[in-house]
Design an enzyme around this catalytic site. Structure first.
Site, PDB file in Angstrom:
ATOM      1  N   PHE A 181      -7.230  -4.298   2.941  1.00  6.59           N
ATOM      2  CA  PHE A 181      -8.226  -3.570   2.911  1.00  6.59           C
ATOM      3  C   PHE A 181      -7.996  -2.183   3.389  1.00  6.59           C
ATOM      4  O   PHE A 181      -8.755  -1.650   4.064  1.00  6.59           O
ATOM      5  CB  PHE A 181      -9.293  -4.397   3.891  1.00  6.59           C
ATOM      6  N   VAL A 200      -6.741   1.144  -1.188  1.00  5.40           N
ATOM      7  CA  VAL A 200      -7.040   0.569  -2.380  1.00  5.40           C
ATOM      8  C   VAL A 200      -7.917  -0.492  -2.262  1.00  5.40           C
ATOM      9  O   VAL A 200      -9.089  -0.550  -3.092  1.00  5.40           O
ATOM     10  CB  VAL A 200      -5.670   0.079  -3.079  1.00  5.40           C
ATOM     11  N   ILE A 212      -4.575   5.100 -15.042  1.00  2.00           N
ATOM     12  CA  ILE A 212      -4.208   4.903 -16.599  1.00  2.00           C
ATOM     13  C   ILE A 212      -3.582   3.524 -16.959  1.00  2.00           C
ATOM     14  O   ILE A 212      -2.864   2.878 -16.265  1.00  2.00           O
ATOM     15  CB  ILE A 212      -3.112   6.059 -16.738  1.00  2.00           C
ATOM     16  N   GLU A 250       1.975   7.111   0.125  1.00  3.38           N
ATOM     17  CA  GLU A 250       2.601   5.712   0.552  1.00  3.38           C
ATOM     18  C   GLU A 250       2.650   5.670   2.149  1.00  3.38           C
ATOM     19  O   GLU A 250       2.878   6.921   2.830  1.00  3.38           O
ATOM     20  CB  GLU A 250       3.994   5.085   0.230  1.00  3.38           C
ATOM     21  N   LYS A 278       7.735   1.836 -10.422  1.00  8.33           N
ATOM     22  CA  LYS A 278       6.934   2.161 -11.525  1.00  8.33           C
ATOM     23  C   LYS A 278       7.402   2.034 -13.024  1.00  8.33           C
ATOM     24  O   LYS A 278       7.228   1.419 -13.995  1.00  8.33           O
ATOM     25  CB  LYS A 278       5.964   3.290 -11.495  1.00  8.33           C
ATOM     26  N   GLY A 288      -5.130   7.236  -5.030  1.00  6.11           N
ATOM     27  CA  GLY A 288      -6.310   7.101  -4.553  1.00  6.11           C
ATOM     28  C   GLY A 288      -7.158   6.124  -4.817  1.00  6.11           C
ATOM     29  O   GLY A 288      -6.945   5.244  -5.526  1.00  6.11           O
TER      30      GLY A 288
HETATM   31  N1  HSE Z   1       1.702   6.877  -3.367  1.00  6.33           N
HETATM   32  C1  HSE Z   1       1.400   6.578  -4.790  1.00  6.33           C
HETATM   33  C2  HSE Z   1       1.377   7.933  -5.543  1.00  6.33           C
HETATM   34  C3  HSE Z   1       0.121   5.892  -4.712  1.00  6.33           C
HETATM   35  O1  HSE Z   1       1.367   9.057  -5.168  1.00  6.33           O
HETATM   36  O2  HSE Z   1       1.212   7.992  -6.830  1.00  6.33           O
HETATM   37  C4  HSE Z   1      -0.129   5.335  -6.169  1.00  6.33           C
HETATM   38  O3  HSE Z   1       0.679   4.450  -6.637  1.00  6.33           O
END
Ligand code: HSE
Length: 399
Positions: free
Chosen positions: A15, A18, A131, A185, A200, A298
């Site tokens: 919690f 996100v 996205i 992060e 990613k 965010g």
């Molecule tokens: N820390 C990541 C960013 C959060 O700034 O993109 C989203 O994945």
């Protein structure tokens, strides 16, 4: 024939930014077929915005509740996330997760586990926040026509670069602001040194080309060593520095991957991607370029993406991983040369790079730079030795 899930009772893990964002989005949207039933957190003593009985610190309370038919996992720690996801899938409970590091390291086996247990794992929120890049790559973009996926995948580093280039803010202040706004992060090294973008990219590559490549095999370099000389150089050349992740098909059914800063010219879509926004350019043989743009970090943007995966489960949606079956997926390679800018002080550091075709060199009392061609393989080989050195590198695409 699959049957839609009648009502989703969610067991939520985490919690933080996100998790709380998801709860707030839920409140706004008021979906009647899904609700958050119980929330497992690490620290029960923290003040929360929801009644105390909603919370537990014991995962068993969630796993033992027979009404819970969806786990949403939004915790920070990748190893705990991995254990939770495995446990849920093995128990036949579908999972929605946003943990990119966990996925980047374990996706290959989690794909097999989903098949073995016939249980879905969805994770659109793990890449590019709001996205819908993963679901689009999975459903719309055919493997044979897709050439590349390239873009800004980390909101925090883009936010920092925007503040530096547009407002002459200091790097440290911009990073602090990104942390305060909840984009960064918990360990911001992940953002500024390219790891978050790399995780990613690994996930995106599975859905773009059907191939899994371990993050340890891919070159990644971030923006934390960029200094005034690099910013001055970019301004002189009328380019902007952006942290770019890319996967691109090359000849011989092969593809390259990398994450590194690039000097971007004004004519590129990603030149104008500012602040915490992400931008992804998808290139295909028959349609040229397409550009997806949106908030990449965010609580609410990422919470919305998690919610979209939750509602997808109302229709029993799961990734088919179609590109892993059928035609032969392309193979990862690091055999590609490209033009690189290297700013350095110590000649021994420069010698780590096997430059060819040098087009520009500069010496002054306080710094030196060179622009020439290097191979990705060279960079992969030396990447651990570059950490902590007084240098900065960035791709310098030829016009
Ligand atoms: N820390 C990541 C960013 C959060 O700034 O993109 C989203 O994945």
């Amino acid at each position: 024939m699959t049957h839609p899930t009648p009502h989703l009772n969610i067991g939520l893990f985490g919690f933080g930014t996100v998790g709380e964002g998801l709860h707030e989005v839920f409140e706004k949207v008021r979906i009647k077929d899904a609700e958050i039933r119980r929330i497992c957190v690490r620290d029960l003593s923290k003040p929360r915005s929801l009644p105390a009985p909603m919370f537990t610190d014991n995962p068993d309370d969630i796993f033992a509740d027979p009404a819970i038919n969806l786990i949403v996992e939004l915790i920070d720690d990748a190893e705990s996330s991995y254990k939770l996801v495995r446990r849920a899938l093995e128990a036949g409970i579908p999972v929605v997760t946003g943990n990119k590091k966990m996925l980047a390291y374990h996706l290959e086996e989690l794909i097999e586990l989903q098949a073995r247990t016939s249980t879905a794992l969805l994770y659109d929120a793990s890449a590019c926040g709001s996205i819908p890049v993963i679901r689009n790559l999975e459903e719309y973009y055919d493997n044979d026509l897709l050439i590349s996926v390239k873009g800004i995948l980390n909101g925090s580093s883009n936010f920092i670069l925007s503040k530096i280039f547009n407002e002459s803010m200091s790097y440290d202040k911009a990073l602090r602001l990104a942390q305060e706004l909840g984009f960064a992060e918990s360990n911001p090294t992940f953002d500024v040194d390219g790891y978050d973008s790399l995780f990613k990219l690994v996930i995106i590559t599975v859905h773009a080309f059907g191939s899994y490549v371990s993050p340890d095999r891919v070159f990644n370099y971030g923006i934390s060593t960029m200094n005034d000389a690099d910013i001055r150089f970019a301004n002189e050349k009328r380019r902007r520095i952006k942290l770019v992740a890319q996967v691109e098909k090359i000849e011989g059914n092969r593809f390259i991957m990398c994450v590194m800063p690039q000097f971007i010219t004004k004519d590129k879509y990603i030149y104008s991607v500012e602040d915490e926004f992400n931008g992804v350019v998808i290139k295909g043989e028959c349609y040229g370029k397409q550009f997806m743009f949106g908030r990449g970090a965010g609580g609410h943007p990422t919470g919305s993406s998690v919610l979209s995966d939750i509602t997808a489960r109302l229709h029993d949606y799961k990734y088919e991983y179609k590109k892993r079956h059928g035609s032969t997926p392309p193979r990862y390679t690091d055999e590609l040369s490209f033009q690189l800018y290297l700013r350095y002080t110590d000649e021994a550091d420069r010698e780590l790079f096997r430059f060819t075709d040098i087009t520009e060199r500069y010496w002054s009392n306080d710094h030196k730079y060179v622009i020439g061609k290097v191979s990705l393989r060279n960079l992969v080989e030396i990447q651990e030795r570059l950490r902590g050195k007084d240098l900065f590198l960035a791709a310098y695409p030829e016009n």
